[in-house]
Scaffold this motif. Structure first.
Motif, PDB file in Angstrom:
ATOM      1  N   LEU A 217       0.999  -1.085   0.008  1.00  0.00           N
ATOM      2  CA  LEU A 217      -0.091  -0.081  -0.080  1.00  0.00           C
ATOM      3  C   LEU A 217       0.687   1.322  -0.109  1.00  0.00           C
ATOM      4  O   LEU A 217       0.531   2.315  -0.468  1.00  0.00           O
ATOM      5  N   LEU A 218       2.023   1.234   0.868  1.00  0.00           N
ATOM      6  CA  LEU A 218       2.818   2.149   0.794  1.00  0.00           C
ATOM      7  C   LEU A 218       4.434   1.980   0.346  1.00  0.00           C
ATOM      8  O   LEU A 218       4.632   0.824   0.749  1.00  0.00           O
ATOM      9  N   PRO A 219       4.977   2.709  -0.213  1.00  0.00           N
ATOM     10  CA  PRO A 219       6.272   2.571  -0.463  1.00  0.00           C
ATOM     11  C   PRO A 219       7.064   2.412   0.740  1.00  0.00           C
ATOM     12  O   PRO A 219       6.790   3.111   1.548  1.00  0.00           O
ATOM     13  N   ASP A 220       8.489   1.631   0.486  1.00  0.00           N
ATOM     14  CA  ASP A 220       9.367   1.755   1.797  1.00  0.00           C
ATOM     15  C   ASP A 220      10.040   3.058   1.821  1.00  0.00           C
ATOM     16  O   ASP A 220      10.458   3.788   0.959  1.00  0.00           O
ATOM     17  N   TRP A 221      10.007   3.585   3.105  1.00  0.00           N
ATOM     18  CA  TRP A 221      10.695   4.965   3.198  1.00  0.00           C
ATOM     19  C   TRP A 221      11.878   4.846   4.236  1.00  0.00           C
ATOM     20  O   TRP A 221      11.890   3.932   4.898  1.00  0.00           O
TER      21      TRP A 221
END
Length: 92
Positions: free
Chosen positions: A8-12
């Motif tokens: 759902l969210l990219p790795d930061w």
């Protein structure tokens, strides 16, 4: 069975995080361990619109179809024009 869904969210990582502005720091909550020292006083993005002294309220109102069509035909702001007409009729 393989997992085919995208995350759902990219790795930061820390390098991806934007720098906070001084205004954001001024509005942020301050914690010392698990104790809240100062609660947040707004959002981290922008303060937003100021609250109106007399905000409008949402209501459900049934109008005749021809009345509604006439006001909508006047274009954007037709709801405000209905409000203005009601104010004129009421003398306020």
């Amino acid at each position: 069975m393989t997992e085919s869904r995208k995350p759902l969210l990219p790795d930061w990582d820390d390098d991806d995080l934007p720098e906070w502005t001084p205004e954001q720091w001024d509005r942020a909550a301050i914690w010392h361990g698990d104790k809240l020292i100062r609660p947040a006083s707004g959002t981290l993005t922008k303060p937003g619109r100021p609250r109106l002294e007399h905000p409008k309220r949402q209501v459900t109102l049934r109008l005749d179809a021809d009345v509604l069509e006439k006001f909508r035909a006047t274009g954007k702001g037709w709801q405000s024009r209905i409000n203005a007409e009601l104010r004129k009729i009421l003398g306020i």
